[in-house]
Motif scaffolding. Structure first.
Motif, mmCIF file in Angstrom:
data_model
loop_
_atom_site.group_PDB
_atom_site.id
_atom_site.type_symbol
_atom_site.label_atom_id
_atom_site.label_comp_id
_atom_site.label_asym_id
_atom_site.label_seq_id
_atom_site.Cartn_x
_atom_site.Cartn_y
_atom_site.Cartn_z
ATOM 1 N N ASP A 113 0.834 -1.204 0.000
ATOM 2 C CA ASP A 113 0.000 0.000 0.000
ATOM 3 C C ASP A 113 0.868 1.253 0.000
ATOM 4 O OD1 ASP A 113 1.005 0.019 2.553
ATOM 5 O OD2 ASP A 113 -0.934 -0.002 3.551
ATOM 6 N N SER A 114 2.154 1.099 -0.289
ATOM 7 C CA SER A 114 3.080 2.224 -0.185
ATOM 8 C C SER A 114 2.752 3.369 -1.133
ATOM 9 C CB SER A 114 4.514 1.749 -0.429
ATOM 10 O OG SER A 114 4.663 1.267 -1.749
ATOM 11 N N TYR A 115 2.045 3.099 -2.213
ATOM 12 C CA TYR A 115 1.741 4.144 -3.187
ATOM 13 C C TYR A 115 0.282 4.603 -3.101
ATOM 14 C CZ TYR A 115 -0.531 0.393 -5.709
ATOM 15 O OH TYR A 115 -1.348 -0.647 -6.030
ATOM 16 N N LEU A 116 -0.494 3.983 -2.236
ATOM 17 C CA LEU A 116 -1.915 4.298 -2.144
ATOM 18 C C LEU A 116 -2.167 5.418 -1.140
ATOM 19 C CD1 LEU A 116 -3.335 0.675 -2.042
ATOM 20 C CD2 LEU A 116 -3.425 2.256 -3.965
ATOM 21 N N PRO A 117 -3.245 6.174 -1.325
ATOM 22 C CA PRO A 117 -3.599 7.181 -0.321
ATOM 23 C C PRO A 117 -3.967 6.492 0.998
ATOM 24 C CG PRO A 117 -5.160 7.192 -2.185
ATOM 25 C CD PRO A 117 -4.151 6.118 -2.440
ATOM 26 N N GLU A 118 -3.928 7.242 2.073
ATOM 27 C CA GLU A 118 -4.277 6.698 3.391
ATOM 28 C C GLU A 118 -5.685 6.108 3.367
ATOM 29 O OE1 GLU A 118 -2.398 6.444 6.216
ATOM 30 O OE2 GLU A 118 -0.743 7.164 4.985
ATOM 31 N N GLY A 119 -5.887 5.077 4.144
ATOM 32 C CA GLY A 119 -7.201 4.451 4.231
ATOM 33 C C GLY A 119 -7.055 2.947 4.276
ATOM 34 N N THR A 120 -8.149 2.279 4.450
ATOM 35 C CA THR A 120 -8.100 0.831 4.526
ATOM 36 C C THR A 120 -8.434 0.238 3.170
ATOM 37 O OG1 THR A 120 -10.393 0.785 5.272
ATOM 38 C CG2 THR A 120 -8.688 0.724 6.975
ATOM 39 N N LEU A 121 -7.847 -0.889 2.915
ATOM 40 C CA LEU A 121 -8.017 -1.573 1.649
ATOM 41 C C LEU A 121 -8.526 -2.978 1.940
ATOM 42 C CD1 LEU A 121 -7.447 -1.665 -1.440
ATOM 43 C CD2 LEU A 121 -5.182 -2.516 -0.856
ATOM 44 N N HIS A 122 -9.615 -3.343 1.316
ATOM 45 C CA HIS A 122 -10.130 -4.700 1.468
ATOM 46 C C HIS A 122 -9.452 -5.572 0.413
ATOM 47 C CE1 HIS A 122 -12.726 -8.086 2.139
ATOM 48 N NE2 HIS A 122 -12.978 -8.119 0.841
ATOM 49 N N GLN A 123 -8.685 -6.545 0.887
ATOM 50 C CA GLN A 123 -7.982 -7.434 -0.032
ATOM 51 C C GLN A 123 -8.682 -8.780 -0.116
ATOM 52 O OE1 GLN A 123 -3.973 -7.294 1.676
ATOM 53 N NE2 GLN A 123 -3.334 -6.298 -0.202
ATOM 54 N N ARG A 124 -8.723 -9.311 -1.322
ATOM 55 C CA ARG A 124 -9.216 -10.669 -1.527
ATOM 56 C C ARG A 124 -8.149 -11.632 -1.000
ATOM 57 N NH1 ARG A 124 -11.519 -11.506 -7.358
ATOM 58 N NH2 ARG A 124 -12.132 -13.404 -6.305
ATOM 59 N N PRO A 125 -8.496 -12.893 -0.741
ATOM 60 C CA PRO A 125 -7.532 -13.833 -0.151
ATOM 61 C C PRO A 125 -6.209 -13.957 -0.917
ATOM 62 C CG PRO A 125 -9.736 -14.723 0.029
ATOM 63 C CD PRO A 125 -9.850 -13.474 -0.800
ATOM 64 N N LEU A 126 -6.241 -14.041 -2.251
ATOM 65 C CA LEU A 126 -4.991 -14.143 -3.014
ATOM 66 C C LEU A 126 -4.136 -12.902 -2.810
ATOM 67 C CD1 LEU A 126 -3.117 -15.512 -5.098
ATOM 68 C CD2 LEU A 126 -4.501 -14.424 -6.892
ATOM 69 N N GLN A 127 -4.738 -11.746 -2.812
ATOM 70 C CA GLN A 127 -4.004 -10.496 -2.619
ATOM 71 C C GLN A 127 -3.370 -10.446 -1.228
ATOM 72 O OE1 GLN A 127 -7.253 -7.875 -3.489
ATOM 73 N NE2 GLN A 127 -7.249 -8.427 -5.656
ATOM 74 N N LYS A 128 -4.109 -10.911 -0.243
ATOM 75 C CA LYS A 128 -3.602 -10.949 1.135
ATOM 76 C C LYS A 128 -2.413 -11.902 1.242
ATOM 77 C CE LYS A 128 -5.013 -12.068 5.834
ATOM 78 N NZ LYS A 128 -6.107 -12.508 6.704
ATOM 79 N N VAL A 129 -2.512 -13.057 0.614
ATOM 80 C CA VAL A 129 -1.440 -14.050 0.658
ATOM 81 C C VAL A 129 -0.149 -13.474 0.080
ATOM 82 C CG1 VAL A 129 -0.675 -16.204 -0.463
ATOM 83 C CG2 VAL A 129 -2.846 -16.133 0.778
ATOM 84 N N VAL A 130 -0.243 -12.791 -1.046
ATOM 85 C CA VAL A 130 0.954 -12.226 -1.677
ATOM 86 C C VAL A 130 1.543 -11.125 -0.802
ATOM 87 C CG1 VAL A 130 1.858 -11.050 -3.730
ATOM 88 C CG2 VAL A 130 0.214 -12.922 -3.977
ATOM 89 N N ARG A 131 0.701 -10.292 -0.213
ATOM 90 C CA ARG A 131 1.188 -9.253 0.701
ATOM 91 C C ARG A 131 1.909 -9.874 1.897
ATOM 92 N NH1 ARG A 131 -0.865 -7.579 5.267
ATOM 93 N NH2 ARG A 131 -2.965 -8.312 4.798
ATOM 94 N N LEU A 132 1.295 -10.882 2.514
ATOM 95 C CA LEU A 132 1.918 -11.546 3.665
ATOM 96 C C LEU A 132 3.236 -12.204 3.293
ATOM 97 C CD1 LEU A 132 -1.238 -13.217 5.280
ATOM 98 C CD2 LEU A 132 0.078 -11.272 6.186
#
Length: 179
Positions: A113-132
């Motif tokens: 989320d380093s390039y995104l504006p402040e706020g919360t982002l709802h990630q789908r499971p695949l997106q969460k896995v890659v982030r983790l």
């Protein structure tokens, strides 16, 4: 069934160019972490490992006076956007299922989320896995991008991960997995 393997991706000249820029050792390590998290979260380990392998191929080299400038990188980088585009194009070129290529590209787009504006982002499971997976391999100051791995060892590890994914998918087809 997998149209494209990690080995197909890893050995492609375009992937090699950008993996070497962002760190092959990091990419391989994150792919392994993604496999582990994918199994844990019931996400396709194939899609997760592919997204993880390619997650940083959008990196631009931020230098000041010939030296890596981590501060400049953190302030200005949008590598996830460029990486998602590069990955999607590469995967389609290699013959990946178009829907899978899109899911992989979106996971790359949202791995940070380093390039995104402040706020919360709802990630789908695949997106969460890659982030983790990426977070599991990070080192302070971006040092994870500079760890070294021998090319033949990296290819061997990618082939081994392909085998693990093949074994997993024999028992859990895509239809049974979240994304």
């Amino acid at each position: 069934m997998r149209n494209v393997t990690l080995t197909d991706i890893f050995t492609h000249p375009i992937a090699q160019k950008y993996l070497k820029r962002s760190g092959v050792a990091h990419a391989v390590a994150v792919a392994y972490h993604a496999y582990r998290f994918a199994v844990q979260y019931n996400v396709s380990p194939d899609l997760a490992a592919k997204a993880a392998l390619l997650h940083d191929i959008g990196h631009y080299e931020w230098y000041t006076d010939g030296k890596w400038d981590y501060r400049k990188y953190k302030e200005n980088d949008i590598h996830a956007i460029k990486g998602a585009e590069r990955a999607h194009k590469l995967l389609i070129r290699l013959g990946e299922n178009p829907q899978h290529a899109k899911e992989i590209a979106l996971a790359i787009l949202l791995h940070t989320d380093s390039y995104l504006p402040e706020g919360t982002l709802h990630q789908r499971p695949l997106q969460k896995v890659v982030r983790l997976a990426d977070e599991a391999d990070e080192e302070p100051g971006g040092k994870h991008h500079y760890r070294q791995i021998d090319d033949s060892l990296a290819l061997k590890k990618i082939r081994e991960l392909d085998q693990k994914i093949e074994q997993w998918l024999k028992y859990k087809p895509y239809e049974q997995l979240g994304s």
